[in-house]
Design a protein around this motif. Sequence first.
Motif, mmCIF file in Angstrom:
data_model
loop_
_atom_site.group_PDB
_atom_site.id
_atom_site.type_symbol
_atom_site.label_atom_id
_atom_site.label_comp_id
_atom_site.label_asym_id
_atom_site.label_seq_id
_atom_site.Cartn_x
_atom_site.Cartn_y
_atom_site.Cartn_z
ATOM 1 N N SER A 163 0.832 -1.195 0.000
ATOM 2 C CA SER A 163 0.000 0.000 0.000
ATOM 3 C C SER A 163 0.876 1.257 0.000
ATOM 4 N N ALA A 164 1.947 1.221 0.782
ATOM 5 C CA ALA A 164 2.874 2.360 0.818
ATOM 6 C C ALA A 164 3.599 2.511 -0.514
ATOM 7 N N LEU A 165 3.920 1.396 -1.163
ATOM 8 C CA LEU A 165 4.536 1.474 -2.492
ATOM 9 C C LEU A 165 3.573 2.115 -3.488
ATOM 10 N N GLY A 166 2.269 1.853 -3.300
ATOM 11 C CA GLY A 166 1.272 2.521 -4.134
ATOM 12 C C GLY A 166 1.326 4.023 -3.941
ATOM 13 N N ALA A 167 1.514 4.445 -2.694
ATOM 14 C CA ALA A 167 1.624 5.878 -2.408
ATOM 15 C C ALA A 167 2.876 6.467 -3.057
ATOM 16 N N ALA A 168 3.959 5.691 -3.066
ATOM 17 C CA ALA A 168 5.193 6.150 -3.704
ATOM 18 C C ALA A 168 5.026 6.213 -5.222
ATOM 19 N N LEU A 169 4.352 5.213 -5.789
ATOM 20 C CA LEU A 169 4.117 5.192 -7.228
ATOM 21 C C LEU A 169 3.255 6.370 -7.653
ATOM 22 N N ASN A 170 2.353 6.774 -6.791
ATOM 23 C CA ASN A 170 1.510 7.930 -7.086
ATOM 24 C C ASN A 170 2.341 9.206 -7.190
ATOM 25 N N VAL A 171 3.464 9.231 -6.483
ATOM 26 C CA VAL A 171 4.380 10.379 -6.577
ATOM 27 C C VAL A 171 5.114 10.338 -7.916
ATOM 28 N N SER A 172 5.729 9.186 -8.211
ATOM 29 C CA SER A 172 6.423 9.024 -9.494
ATOM 30 C C SER A 172 6.960 7.604 -9.601
ATOM 31 N N PRO A 173 7.208 7.112 -10.830
ATOM 32 C CA PRO A 173 7.845 5.804 -10.984
ATOM 33 C C PRO A 173 9.226 5.768 -10.331
ATOM 34 N N GLU A 174 9.963 6.881 -10.408
ATOM 35 C CA GLU A 174 11.284 6.939 -9.787
ATOM 36 C C GLU A 174 11.189 6.750 -8.277
ATOM 37 N N ALA A 175 10.191 7.392 -7.665
ATOM 38 C CA ALA A 175 10.003 7.257 -6.224
ATOM 39 C C ALA A 175 9.658 5.811 -5.872
ATOM 40 N N PHE A 176 8.853 5.173 -6.700
ATOM 41 C CA PHE A 176 8.503 3.761 -6.486
ATOM 42 C C PHE A 176 9.752 2.891 -6.503
ATOM 43 N N LEU A 177 10.583 3.048 -7.527
ATOM 44 C CA LEU A 177 11.786 2.217 -7.644
ATOM 45 C C LEU A 177 12.747 2.444 -6.475
ATOM 46 N N LYS A 178 12.947 3.709 -6.122
ATOM 47 C CA LYS A 178 13.872 4.011 -5.018
ATOM 48 C C LYS A 178 13.329 3.516 -3.686
ATOM 49 N N TYR A 179 12.024 3.662 -3.475
ATOM 50 C CA TYR A 179 11.422 3.227 -2.210
ATOM 51 C C TYR A 179 11.462 1.709 -2.103
ATOM 52 N N LYS A 180 11.196 1.022 -3.203
ATOM 53 C CA LYS A 180 11.262 -0.441 -3.193
ATOM 54 C C LYS A 180 12.676 -0.899 -2.847
ATOM 55 N N SER A 181 13.664 -0.260 -3.437
ATOM 56 C CA SER A 181 15.061 -0.593 -3.139
ATOM 57 C C SER A 181 15.373 -0.358 -1.664
ATOM 58 N N ALA A 182 14.870 0.737 -1.119
ATOM 59 C CA ALA A 182 15.113 1.045 0.296
ATOM 60 C C ALA A 182 14.444 0.023 1.210
ATOM 61 N N LEU A 183 13.234 -0.401 0.860
ATOM 62 C CA LEU A 183 12.529 -1.398 1.672
ATOM 63 C C LEU A 183 13.272 -2.726 1.686
ATOM 64 N N TYR A 184 13.961 -3.042 0.575
ATOM 65 C CA TYR A 184 14.711 -4.295 0.472
ATOM 66 C C TYR A 184 16.141 -4.175 0.995
ATOM 67 N N SER A 185 16.571 -2.978 1.316
ATOM 68 C CA SER A 185 17.978 -2.745 1.652
ATOM 69 C C SER A 185 18.389 -3.464 2.930
ATOM 70 N N ALA A 186 19.685 -3.726 3.026
ATOM 71 C CA ALA A 186 20.226 -4.366 4.229
ATOM 72 C C ALA A 186 20.005 -3.488 5.461
#
Length: 308
Positions: free
Chosen positions: A151-174
């Motif tokens: 759901s939060a990724l949906g909120a990021a995607l609503n901002v921009s595709p770039e925000a979605f990709l960066k946020y997804k990477s951050a969620l998966y980060s070590a």
Amino acid sequence: MSNRNSQGSKQAARERIRAERERQKKKERLRRQLVVAGAVVGVLAVAGGIGFAVLKANEPTGWEAAKEARQIAPAHTQGKDHTEILIGDPKAKETMEVFEDVRCPACAAFEQSTGSALLKDIHDGRYKVRFTMYTFIDGMQGGEGSKNALSALGAALNVSPEAFLKYKSALYSAKYHPDEREDLYAKDSELLKVAADVPELKGNKAFETAVEKGTYDRWAMDMTALFGRKGVKGTPTFMHGDKKLVMDQIPQDPRMTEAQYSQLAKANFEKMIDKEFGPAKGKNSGGDSGKSGGKGIREGEKDPTGAH
């Protein structure tokens, strides 16, 4: 006193007594009627209260209720229920599909070791990527972190595709990704903490409000319903059309360092991609690798895979 007067007095007394008795009877009947009416009203009120309580108890809550809510779809989506997340240069001829679950440890390992190679291919216009996000680990391990993060990724995607990709990477980060048995992403506060590392999301009040209010919860549930799409029930999975792409296994070696593992994982991914799409034609072929993320889909553009 004459007998007539005596009889008249007695008759009058009897009439008064009879009238009093009638008055008392009427009063008693009225009292009983009021008591019965009150009891009926009380029973109806109790029954109504019980019925209301039963109805409330049977109403869906949480994520079940989200299924019934009106969907608000993020921008940069398309297709049935707006569950197609297609990111990359619209001119790219090929589309690769990536299936992930935010709580998935294997997805996190891929992102940490090889995510940069995937992003480079998107930025270079080598292919577009359709992301299908699953939440099956919530069911396997218990909890709701996958759904809440989606759901939060949906909120990021609503901002921009770039925000979605960066946020997804951050969620998966070590730095942030929790053990899959720890339902840390069920907490909005944790999701917002991760988002603070994404420039497009840091201090973004609209994004924060969407996360806290669950604006895209229904959309997340519609994405969840895609589980098993194209027969995919494990993550991460990569597909080109109906073909499942397979990477070489990395040998299990306890002496292998994290850097060595990442190097091998990245090499195996690039080998898989080269085999399927042909060798890359150049660092900036088909796009501008200096951009921070791929372009979102254009309005009305169809999924090249023809899948839903």
